[in-house]
Design an enzyme around this catalytic site. Structure first.
Site, PDB file in Angstrom:
ATOM      1  N   ASP A 464       8.887   2.362  -1.666  1.00 12.18           N
ATOM      2  CA  ASP A 464       8.298   3.561  -2.257  1.00 12.18           C
ATOM      3  C   ASP A 464       9.303   4.286  -3.148  1.00 12.18           C
ATOM      4  OD1 ASP A 464       6.314   5.418  -2.704  1.00 12.18           O
ATOM      5  OD2 ASP A 464       5.892   5.752  -0.586  1.00 12.18           O
ATOM      6  N   ASP A 524      -2.503   6.582  -4.456  1.00  9.83           N
ATOM      7  CA  ASP A 524      -2.630   7.238  -3.153  1.00  9.83           C
ATOM      8  C   ASP A 524      -4.063   7.688  -2.925  1.00  9.83           C
ATOM      9  OD1 ASP A 524      -0.136   6.927  -2.162  1.00  9.83           O
ATOM     10  OD2 ASP A 524       0.556   8.975  -2.515  1.00  9.83           O
TER      11      ASP A 524
END
Ligand code: GLA
Length: 754
Positions: A464, A524
């Site tokens: 990430d 997301d």
């Protein structure tokens, strides 16, 4: 095949020809990029300027064909008569590169720096141009459905030179074009924006340090009559994860100049005598078969030549990810319970997301300290991973290696490792970036991550990166070079690990990262209605195999919207399927439905992940030539809806096909007090009986099974009617808002035997 004939270079494959010639002045003149043509067409394809160009500048005052401004060029200098944008800037100096030599190499030509490259080129043509103090090499690598270009500048003089700009390629093409770019922000990525390319420049660029969710580096140029299945469309993309720049502008002569490369805002690099600068690779694709044809060429290229060889065309596992279900709140017991449930549903990989290390109990602390939190995981990562594997699941782990919280042991020990400028620090998600331009920082990352991967036998990593950068110009570029070095050192020796890059979702959805990471967390935002836009935007340039796509809870965390579980599955099927919600609270009907979804997906996984993708008025289609799967997606329900016509592409017109719908059901509770119209007894819509029934029972609807010719399916068939307000009727498609359907289309058995 790449050939040279009297100064005409022809790069040709079954799907395209790329032609240019070296003209009388040693200037490479572009001739054609498009469907295959013959080398002998060079003359007909070239610009033949007439007399009289007014105030224009001529290289040779006797010859109007020496007016660079009016030609299609492979490369352009500055200050020598071409007043369009130049792909090169040497601080305040003119540039005028002329042809010197060429070379045709087998395969790719490796770069000296850590930039990633496509693999498996057939041949590479290197054109060397030179001017008094510098050498410029233009690289052209031929792949079956794409051409990859890059450039390298070398200082051949004695004195240092300052490079302010060097694009990967520049190209002039005749025609009227519109530029489609893919823009957005966090949880709203990949929105297609169309801008007509005219006399003013159209620019697509990122300045955040990443390829970015604001402006994806991939873009299209298409002619006004282009549709999904017909018309001329070009696609461009950069094998790079940092700040990028692309522009398109139409000249008065009707030539569109397009270029792409690293963003040169604030860029300044001194090249000492003998030093070179290499640009990232840029990918150029074309199709005369519309957006669908362009996507097919780009998808083939990415699947075959960008993702790591070990993962090319390899089926991707159905995963369960702990983030949306647990956030930071878990312990070993809870994870093992979830893993048991995930296994029971049919998942193949369990991914432990953020929160497993240091003091990482929220996003304010712990980032940088990759030591296992023994309070949460008393048996350590090895113990947890083994217990998960014992349940029959592979095990994957989240890291965010490029960032650090100030409240971390790493920052306390090495505050100077954080990327800073001369001003007070600015934070994004409470974190700073580590300075990956420093060797000791890169070494630390490799040394702290590899032992965990090896000891716990991790088979998947989610990498990430959750903030924008403060680095400018060449520092921003060096950061990305540092990142690539780290990724290479960790993952090249571990080809079995499936790497899924993530950057707050789709903030780093690019071909550079895909050279390491076969799949990328697309967004997301897992609301399926939003995902229709996001995945469709991505689909123009990226194959389904690269898109992480998860089913999450409803109402949705980012939109508060409630959507049918079927639609959440049906949208995620067109990517790499995963589940990301608290499985403990699933109702029996939901458990049953998810099991059916996963079984269905596994049956057609390769078609969903690798099939030819196309878009139509009702949704999406994928096909591997044998099986075609179509998704039909709806928004809000309208009363008295019209018929819907499903129109497929790419079938054999004379063959017969069986088209069947994927069985879908509706929860009885969704009918509320309407049940009184169909149930033999009067049921209290707010009572216990209906609540219990709703947990256990669903009603099937809209089943479709027909045999039909390819010609009819491509012409369009009318689907079963949508709900029309007359109570439950099994023959209607009774979805409610945001419903969807999946159709499975296969050649009939008799047909296949013929
Ligand atoms: C980012 C990612 C999410 C999740 C969280 C964890 O937001 O995009 O998928 O991993 O970080 O903090």
């Amino acid at each position: 095949m790449i050939t040279e004939n009297n100064g005409v270079f022809h790069i040709q494959t079954a799907s395209y020809s790329y032609l240019f010639k070296i003209n009388a002045y040693g200037i490479p003149e572009h001739l054609h990029f498009g469907t295959p043509v013959q080398t002998e067409d060079a003359e007909a394809l070239s610009c033949r300027p007439g007399l009289g160009w007014g105030c224009s500048i001529l290289l040779n005052g006797e010859d109007t064909a020496s007016c660079l401004d009016t030609l299609m060029l492979e490369w352009s200098g500055s200050g020598r008569g071409d007043y369009r944008e130049s792909p090169l800037e040497l601080a305040g100096q003119p540039s005028d590169f002329r042809y010197e030599s060429y070379e045709i190499l087998k395969g790719n030509a490796a770069m000296a720096c850590s930039l990633p490259q496509a693999h498996g080129a057939e041949e590479t043509l290197v054109i060397t141009l030179a001017q008094k103090n510098a050498k410029l090499q233009l690289y052209y690598s031929a792949y079956p459905t794409a051409i990859v270009r890059r450039s390298v500048l070398t200082n051949t003089g004695e004195a240092p030179m300052t490079l302010n700009k060097l694009m990967s390629f520049s190209l002039d093409i005749p025609g009227n074009f519109t530029m489609a770019t893919f823009n957005g922000s966090w949880i709203a990525e990949m929105r297609r924006t169309d801008t007509v390319v005219g006399a003013s420049k159209v620019v697509n660029e990122s300045l955040t340090g990443s390829s970015s969710n604001r402006h994806n580096p991939g873009f299209l140029l298409f002619e006004p009559d282009a549709t999904e299945t017909a018309g001329r469309v070009y696609g461009f993309n950069l094998v790079y994860s940092g700040n990028h720049y692309a522009s398109a502008q139409r000249s008065h002569q009707g030539l569109t100049r397009v270029m792409q490369g690293i963003n040169m805002s604030n860029f300044c690099r001194e090249l000492k005598s003998g030093e070179s600068f290499e640009t990232p690779e840029a990918v150029l694709c074309c199709s005369n078969a519309g957006f669908g044809g362009l996507s097919k060429n780009m998808h083939t290229f990415v699947n075959d030549h960008i993702v790591p060889v070990a993962w090319a065309h390899r089926p991707r596992p159905v995963l369960y990810n702990s983030w949306e279900g647990c956030v930071f709140d878990f312990n070993e017991h809870r994870l093992l319970d979830l893993a048991g449930r995930a296994k029971d549903l049919g998942c193949e990989l369990f991914v432990l997301d953020d929160g497993w290390f240091g003091a990482r109990n929220n996003d304010k602390a712990g980032l940088g300290d990759y030591t296992v939190n023994k309070k949460k995981l008393p048996h350590g990562m090895e113990g947890l991973a083994k217990r998960i594997r014992d349940k029959g699941l592979d095990f994957g782990l989240w890291f965010e290696p490029e960032s650090v919280n100030v409240d971390s042991d790493l920052y306390r020990a090495h505050p100077d490792w954080a990327l800073t400028d001369e001003f007070a620090p600015v934070f994004g998600r409470n974190q700073l970036l580590l300075d990956l331009t420093k060797q000791e920082v890169r070494d630390y990352l490799v040394k702290s991550i590899c032992p965990i991967l090896d000891s716990a036998k991790i088979s998947y990593v989610k990498w990430d990166m959750n903030r924008h950068s403060i680095a400018l110009g060449s520092k921003a570029h060096d950061f990305i070079l540092g990142l690539y070095e780290v990724l290479d050192r960790i993952f090249t020796p571990r080809p079995g690990i499936l790497l899924e890059s993530c950057s707050s979702g789709g903030n780093r959805f690019d071909l550079g990262i895909m050279c390491f990471s076969p799949q990328v967390w697309t967004s997301d935002d897992t609301d399926p209605v939003e995902r229709l836009t996001i995945q469709q935007g991505a689909s123009y340039l990226y194959p389904q195999s690269t898109m992480g796509a998860h089913v999450s809870a409803a109402p949705h965390a980012q939109t508060l919207r409630t959507t049918p579980l079927a639609t959440r599955g049906n949208v995620a099927f067109f990517g790499c399927l995963g589940y990301e919600l608290d499985l403990k609270h699933l109702l029996p009907v939901e458990v049953k439905e998810i099991k059916t979804q996963i079984t269905f997906y596994k049956q057609y996984r390769e078609v969903f992940q690798y099939g030819t993708f196309s878009r139509n008025a009702l949704g999406w289609q994928v096909s591997d030539g044998k099986n075609t799967l179509a998704g039909v997606f709806h928004g809000l329900v309208h009363a008295a809806p019209s018929y819907e016509q499903l129109r497929l592409t790419g079938l054999k017109k004379d063959a017969r096909y069986r088209i069947a719908s994927l069985t879908q059901t509706i929860r009885v509770g969704q009918f509320g007090n309407l049940l009184k119209h169909v149930a033999p007894v009067n049921i209290d819509p707010n009572g216990q009986l209906l609540r219990i029934a709703d947990r256990h029972f669903t009603l099937p609807y809209g089943e479709e099974v027909m045999t039909v010719s390819g010609a009819a399916l491509m012409n369009g068939i009318l689907l079963r009617p949508l709900f029309r307000g007359t109570g439950y009727d099994q023959n209607q498609r009774t979805h409610g808002d945001f419903g969807s359907d999946i159709y499975i289309v296969e050649e009939t058995v008799e047909n296949r035997q013929e």
